[in-house]
Each structure stands twice: as structure tokens, then as C-alpha cells.
Write an enzyme that holds these catalytic residues in place. Structure first.
Site, short mmCIF file in Angstrom:
data_model
loop_
_atom_site.label_atom_id
_atom_site.label_comp_id
_atom_site.label_asym_id
_atom_site.label_seq_id
_atom_site.Cartn_x
_atom_site.Cartn_y
_atom_site.Cartn_z
N ARG A 1 0.83 -1.08 -0.13
CA ARG A 1 -0.17 -0.26 -0.15
C ARG A 1 0.79 1.24 0.18
NH1 ARG A 1 -4.25 0.39 4.78
NH2 ARG A 1 -5.90 1.90 3.76
N GLU B 1 -8.55 0.53 0.32
CA GLU B 1 -9.48 1.34 1.03
C GLU B 1 -9.24 0.99 2.74
OE1 GLU B 1 -11.37 3.77 0.31
OE2 GLU B 1 -10.82 3.70 -1.70
N LYS C 1 -21.09 -16.59 -6.02
CA LYS C 1 -21.90 -17.73 -5.30
C LYS C 1 -23.48 -17.52 -5.63
CE LYS C 1 -19.50 -19.13 -1.23
NZ LYS C 1 -19.79 -19.29 0.27
N GLU D 1 -6.13 -17.16 5.39
CA GLU D 1 -7.05 -16.91 4.26
C GLU D 1 -6.95 -15.30 4.10
OE1 GLU D 1 -11.55 -18.20 3.41
OE2 GLU D 1 -11.33 -16.63 4.74
P1 0O2 Z 1 -15.95 -15.43 9.14
O1 0O2 Z 1 -16.48 -15.03 10.52
O2 0O2 Z 1 -15.83 -14.51 8.20
O3 0O2 Z 1 -14.60 -16.32 9.37
P2 0O2 Z 1 -15.89 -23.18 4.78
O4 0O2 Z 1 -15.22 -21.95 5.41
O5 0O2 Z 1 -14.91 -24.16 5.08
O6 0O2 Z 1 -17.10 -23.16 5.69
P3 0O2 Z 1 -15.35 -22.61 2.40
O7 0O2 Z 1 -15.93 -23.12 0.91
O8 0O2 Z 1 -13.72 -23.16 2.65
O9 0O2 Z 1 -16.42 -22.82 3.64
O10 0O2 Z 1 -15.34 -20.90 2.48
P4 0O2 Z 1 -15.34 -19.87 1.34
O11 0O2 Z 1 -16.25 -20.24 0.33
O12 0O2 Z 1 -13.94 -19.49 0.91
O13 0O2 Z 1 -15.80 -18.67 2.19
C1 0O2 Z 1 -15.42 -18.47 3.75
C2 0O2 Z 1 -15.62 -17.08 4.27
O14 0O2 Z 1 -16.07 -16.24 3.29
C3 0O2 Z 1 -16.67 -16.95 5.15
O15 0O2 Z 1 -16.13 -17.29 6.42
C4 0O2 Z 1 -16.89 -15.54 5.10
O16 0O2 Z 1 -16.17 -14.46 5.53
C5 0O2 Z 1 -17.01 -15.41 3.65
N1 0O2 Z 1 -18.12 -15.65 2.80
C6 0O2 Z 1 -18.25 -16.77 2.06
N2 0O2 Z 1 -19.59 -17.16 1.50
C7 0O2 Z 1 -20.22 -15.86 2.11
C8 0O2 Z 1 -21.56 -15.22 1.86
O17 0O2 Z 1 -22.42 -15.93 1.22
N3 0O2 Z 1 -22.02 -14.19 2.42
C9 0O2 Z 1 -21.17 -13.51 3.30
N4 0O2 Z 1 -21.54 -12.45 4.01
N5 0O2 Z 1 -19.75 -13.99 3.53
C10 0O2 Z 1 -19.49 -15.23 2.77
P5 0O2 Z 1 -16.82 -17.57 7.73
O18 0O2 Z 1 -16.01 -18.95 8.36
O19 0O2 Z 1 -18.25 -18.20 7.25
O20 0O2 Z 1 -17.00 -16.54 8.66
#
Ligand code: 0O2
Length: 226
Positions: free
Chosen positions: A46, A59, A133, A160
Site C-alpha cells: 500500500r 481502502e 455464489k 485466508e
Molecule cells: P468468518 O466469520 O468470516 O470467518 P468453509 O469456510 O469451509 O465453511 P469454504 O468453502 O472454505 O467454507 O469457505 P469460502 O467459500 O472460501 O468462504 C469462507 C468465508 O468467506 C466466510 O467465512 C465468510 O467470511 C466469507 N463468505 C463466504 N460466503 C459468504 C456469503 O455468502 N456471505 C457472506 N457475507 N460472506 C461469505 P466464515 O467462516 O463463514 O465466517
């Protein structure tokens, strides 16, 4: 030490409990350091970008460590063996950094500049911008491994990194609140409206970037080699 799989039938002595707590703290500490390494890298990009190109593509940046409760939920949801080693191998979002950029081009530019650094290993990418998605969620997710140097030696820590625009971030935080409020049982009418709002956010991103280009010309090109 493995975490107890069946919590109902386990008795733990105070010293075992203390040792488990210490082990958990130590386990999470590595992720905190990994997260800090990525924050530093993003901060350097940045500052350097602003200095060299008089342009700031970021941002804001936020980060979080998954809470022990959320880790336990995920372990249970995904049927992961509840020991530190399998959690380390299977739960790759314990450390998370979110980089909110001005424009979609900046999202890909920042991703590229981070993953091309030679101490970074890119483990997985999910491009929910090219392939949103079904609910409309957009962001670019990367799991990267970054080295952390401890007194005991080098460890590779997965982090991540989510890259998104302000419009994507606005949408995701509102959608998250709606899901929480409705305890995941969101009425169809709201789901449809959220999808429409995601499409509007994407259109706005596109429009703002076009306007920005008209005002300032094309973005500075990314650095060719690091
Ligand atoms: P937090 O509180 O942010 O940590 P998994 O993580 O294994 O259940 P996957 O496929 O590995 O599923 O995860 P993916 O698709 O990479 O997404 C993980 C994170 O992306 C989520 O973390 C959210 O931060 C965000 N995310 C993914 N899909 C959505 C969605 O539809 N809406 C919103 N608002 N955020 C999303 P966590 O662990 O759910 O929560």
C-alpha cells in the site's frame, strides 16, 4: 495432546486443563504471527504503491483470528478429527485478512502482487468475482502459506486472504447481518432482493471503475518482477 472428541464422557484434571489451554494459546499464536506477516506485506504494498504511483489501491484492511468456539463449530460441522494436527491441516481459515480495494482491477492487482512474492505459497484460490455464489456473494479468496520464524524454527502458516471492493464489502456485511438476524432462515423475498442488490453492487463497481479511468486514465501497470 488431542482435544476430547466426546465432551460428555471426559474428565480433565486441572493440570491437564492448563496444559490444554497453553497448547491452544501456542497453536493460535502461530496464526496470529502469520496474520501479522500478511498485514505487513499488504501495508508495504500500500505504502510503496502510493509513493511510486501516487495512487492507493486499498481502502482498508482488517483481520481476525477465528475464535476457539468457531474452530470447534467448524471441526464438528466438517467432521474433522478434533486434534491439533488435523485442525492445522484441515482448517485453513483460522487466520484471516480482508483487503478492501477501490476497484475490481485493484483486487486482482493486489492478489497478484502478494502471491508472486517468493516466500508466499498459494494453496487455493476461489474467485467468487468471476463466479459469484448463487446468493450474489463476490470476493476473491486465497489461502496462502507464509513463513513465520519462531525460536523453535520456521513454520509455514496458512492465512485466508479475502480481496474485495467496497461495494462487495458493503453487500457482504449486510447479508451477514441479515443471516444472523434470521438465524439463517432468510425469507425468499429478502434473498431475491439481496441477489438483486449484489447485481447492482457489481454494476456500480463497473461504472465507478469506468468513471475513474475517464478521469485518471488507465491504472498504473503492475510491477513486472519482484
Ligand atoms: P468468518 O466469520 O468470516 O470467518 P468453509 O469456510 O469451509 O465453511 P469454504 O468453502 O472454505 O467454507 O469457505 P469460502 O467459500 O472460501 O468462504 C469462507 C468465508 O468467506 C466466510 O467465512 C465468510 O467470511 C466469507 N463468505 C463466504 N460466503 C459468504 C456469503 O455468502 N456471505 C457472506 N457475507 N460472506 C461469505 P466464515 O467462516 O463463514 O465466517
Amino acid at each position: 495432546m488431542a482435544l476430547p472428541a466426546d465432551e460428555a464422557s471426559v474428565t480433565i484434571s486441572p493440570s491437564e486443563l492448563r496444559s490444554l489451554r497453553d497448547e491452544l494459546q501456542r497453536f493460535l499464536l502461530e496464526y496470529r504471527f502469520g496474520m501479522q506477516e500478511i498485514e505487513t506485506k499488504i501495508g508495504i504494498l500500500r505504502e510503496e504503491f502510493e509513493h511510486t504511483h501516487a495512487y492507493n489501491p486499498i481502502e482498508h484492511v482488517s483481520s481476525r483470528l477465528k475464535s476457539p468456539d468457531s474452530i470447534v463449530d467448524k471441526v464438528a460441522r466438517k467432521g474433522i478429527d478434533p486434534g491439533f494436527e488435523s485442525i492445522r491441516a484441515r482448517v485453513t481459515d483460522i487466520a484471516g485478512v480482508r483487503v478492501t480495494c477501490s476497484f475490481v482491477t485493484d483486487v486482482y492487482r493486489l492478489f497478484d502482487l502478494l502471491v508472486r512474492q517468493d516466500d508466499i505459497t498459494l494453496l487455493t484460490v476461489k474467485d467468487y468475482i468471476a463466479n459469484p455464489k448463487p446468493n450474489g456473494y463476490q470476493s476473491l479468496h486465497a489461502i496462502v502459506e507464509v513463513p513465520v520464524f519462531l525460536s523453535t524454527g520456521r513454520v509455514e502458516v496458512p492465512v485466508e486472504v479475502q480481496f474485495r471492493t467496497i461495494a462487495m464489502d458493503f453487500w457482504a456485511s449486510l447479508e451477514h447481518k441479515i443471516y444472523y438476524k434470521y438465524d439463517s432462515q432468510v425469507p425468499d423475498r429478502l434473498l431475491a432482493e439481496l441477489k438483486e442488490a449484489a447485481d447492482s453492487a457489481a454494476a456500480l463497481d463497473h461504472r465507478m471503475e469506468r468513471l475513474h479511468r475517464e478521469l485518471h486514465g488507465p491504472h498504473p501497470s503492475p510491477v513486472v518482477a519482484i
